[in-house]
Design a protein around this motif. Structure first.
Motif, short mmCIF file in Angstrom:
data_model
loop_
_atom_site.label_atom_id
_atom_site.label_comp_id
_atom_site.label_asym_id
_atom_site.label_seq_id
_atom_site.Cartn_x
_atom_site.Cartn_y
_atom_site.Cartn_z
N ALA A 39 -6.42 12.14 1.89
CA ALA A 39 -7.14 11.30 2.86
C ALA A 39 -7.57 9.98 2.21
O ALA A 39 -7.50 8.92 2.83
N SER A 40 -8.00 10.05 0.96
CA SER A 40 -8.42 8.84 0.24
C SER A 40 -7.24 7.90 0.04
O SER A 40 -7.35 6.68 0.23
N LEU A 41 -6.11 8.47 -0.35
CA LEU A 41 -4.92 7.66 -0.58
C LEU A 41 -4.44 7.02 0.72
O LEU A 41 -4.10 5.83 0.75
N ARG A 42 -4.46 7.78 1.81
CA ARG A 42 -4.07 7.22 3.11
C ARG A 42 -4.97 6.05 3.49
O ARG A 42 -4.51 5.01 3.93
N ALA A 43 -6.27 6.22 3.30
CA ALA A 43 -7.22 5.17 3.65
C ALA A 43 -7.00 3.92 2.80
O ALA A 43 -7.05 2.79 3.31
N GLY A 44 -6.76 4.11 1.52
CA GLY A 44 -6.55 2.97 0.62
C GLY A 44 -5.30 2.20 0.96
O GLY A 44 -5.31 0.96 1.04
N LEU A 45 -4.21 2.91 1.19
CA LEU A 45 -2.95 2.23 1.52
C LEU A 45 -3.00 1.62 2.91
O LEU A 45 -2.44 0.54 3.14
N ALA A 46 -3.68 2.28 3.85
CA ALA A 46 -3.81 1.72 5.19
C ALA A 46 -4.59 0.41 5.14
O ALA A 46 -4.27 -0.54 5.88
N ALA A 47 -5.58 0.34 4.26
CA ALA A 47 -6.37 -0.89 4.12
C ALA A 47 -5.51 -2.04 3.60
O ALA A 47 -5.81 -3.21 3.86
N LEU A 48 -4.46 -1.72 2.86
CA LEU A 48 -3.59 -2.75 2.32
C LEU A 48 -2.48 -3.18 3.28
O LEU A 48 -1.76 -4.14 3.00
N ALA A 49 -2.35 -2.46 4.38
CA ALA A 49 -1.25 -2.75 5.31
C ALA A 49 -1.25 -4.20 5.79
O ALA A 49 -0.19 -4.77 6.05
N SER A 50 -2.43 -4.80 5.89
CA SER A 50 -2.52 -6.19 6.37
C SER A 50 -2.58 -7.20 5.21
O SER A 50 -2.82 -8.38 5.45
N ALA A 51 -2.33 -6.72 3.99
CA ALA A 51 -2.35 -7.63 2.83
C ALA A 51 -1.22 -8.64 2.96
O ALA A 51 -0.18 -8.37 3.58
N PRO A 52 -1.39 -9.82 2.37
CA PRO A 52 -0.32 -10.83 2.41
C PRO A 52 0.99 -10.28 1.85
O PRO A 52 0.98 -9.36 1.01
N ALA A 53 2.09 -10.85 2.29
CA ALA A 53 3.41 -10.39 1.84
C ALA A 53 3.58 -10.52 0.33
O ALA A 53 4.40 -9.83 -0.27
N SER A 54 2.79 -11.36 -0.29
CA SER A 54 2.88 -11.53 -1.74
C SER A 54 2.42 -10.29 -2.49
O SER A 54 2.73 -10.11 -3.67
N VAL A 55 1.65 -9.41 -1.82
CA VAL A 55 1.23 -8.14 -2.44
C VAL A 55 2.38 -7.16 -2.26
O VAL A 55 2.64 -6.68 -1.16
N THR A 56 3.07 -6.89 -3.35
CA THR A 56 4.28 -6.07 -3.26
C THR A 56 4.11 -4.66 -3.79
O THR A 56 5.00 -3.83 -3.63
N ALA A 57 2.95 -4.35 -4.42
CA ALA A 57 2.77 -3.01 -4.97
C ALA A 57 1.29 -2.67 -5.04
O ALA A 57 0.42 -3.55 -5.04
N ALA A 58 1.02 -1.37 -5.12
CA ALA A 58 -0.33 -0.86 -5.31
C ALA A 58 -0.33 0.02 -6.54
O ALA A 58 0.58 0.83 -6.73
N LEU A 59 -1.33 -0.14 -7.37
CA LEU A 59 -1.50 0.71 -8.54
C LEU A 59 -2.65 1.65 -8.23
O LEU A 59 -3.80 1.24 -8.15
N VAL A 60 -2.33 2.93 -8.04
CA VAL A 60 -3.32 3.92 -7.63
C VAL A 60 -3.89 4.60 -8.87
O VAL A 60 -3.15 5.13 -9.70
N SER A 61 -5.22 4.59 -8.96
CA SER A 61 -5.88 5.23 -10.08
C SER A 61 -7.05 6.07 -9.57
O SER A 61 -7.45 5.97 -8.42
N LEU A 62 -7.61 6.87 -10.48
CA LEU A 62 -8.71 7.77 -10.15
C LEU A 62 -9.97 7.31 -10.88
O LEU A 62 -9.90 6.79 -12.00
N VAL A 63 -11.12 7.57 -10.29
CA VAL A 63 -12.38 7.13 -10.88
C VAL A 63 -12.77 7.93 -12.11
O VAL A 63 -13.55 7.48 -12.93
N ASP A 64 -12.18 9.12 -12.26
CA ASP A 64 -12.63 10.02 -13.34
C ASP A 64 -11.64 10.13 -14.50
O ASP A 64 -11.37 11.21 -15.00
#
Length: 196
Positions: free
Chosen positions: A87-112
């Motif tokens: 659910a956290s990953l879905r929310a994070g990637l969904a938030a990036l859906a409207s990012a500018p086209a120049s954003v071509t990747a996401a680096l997913v990390s954990l807080v712990d």
């Protein structure tokens, strides 16, 4: 082309006795503060922090660290955070859906991940760029975090991320470049107080 960090910090940390985003390291730095800094220092253009359990308390820590006033840092709350990492990953990637086209990747990390520093982030980012990239840190040959997801994979990850599995089911069977980081960190997350 740029990469945005997605910091998953929504869990309740049942085995830890509370949300790991609220933990502090030996220098009294909140885990969430340290993790945001490491993603930015490692080369992410921006960071989206995904909150859930105790979101208001974690926001206070972000405010105290000055991240709330930094245009490079945004916060999203995963309403279904109790479901697990998916659910956290879905929310994070969904938030990036409207990012500018120049954003071509996401680096997913954990807080712990206490010993994963900006050097690990930098090395994984150097593994590739673009919308098709799939790479992840490995520690002595064992796959771990952070995970680099090209934008072309985001919708596929969102479609299958469920429970505590995150992107695991999506990545299985695909060519994912492992980036050895065992010389830099252990990559172990902390689950119980004795592991701090």
């Amino acid at each position: 082309m740029s990469t945005v960090g997605v910091l998953l910090a929504a869990g309740a940390g049942h085995r830890m006795g509370g949300p790991k985003a609220l933990l502090r390291d030996a220098s009294d730095v909140p885990f969430v503060d340290r993790a945001v800094g490491r993603l930015l220092d490692g080369g992410c253009e921006a960071v989206t922090v995904v909150l859930g359990a105790s979101a208001d308390e974690v926001r206070v820590l972000l405010d105290e660290a000055g991240w709330s006033q930094d245009d490079a840092v945004s916060v999203v709350v995963a309403d279904e955070w109790a479901e697990g990492m998916g659910a956290s990953l879905r929310a994070g990637l969904a938030a990036l859906a409207s990012a500018p086209a120049s954003v071509t990747a996401a680096l997913v990390s954990l807080v712990d991940l206490p010993d994963v520093g900006d050097d690990v982030v930098r090395r994984v980012l150097a593994a590739g760029a673009g919308e098709d990239v799939l790479a992840r840190a490995s520690y002595d040959g064992v796959a771990g975090h952070p995970v680099l997801l090209g934008r072309g994979h985001w919708s596929g990850v969102v479609a299958v991320a469920r429970g505590d599995r995150g992107a695991r089911d999506y990545l299985r069977g695909r060519e994912v470049r492992l980036v050895e980081c065992g010389d830099l960190a252990t990559g172990r997350d902390v689950d119980r107080p004795g592991e701090l």
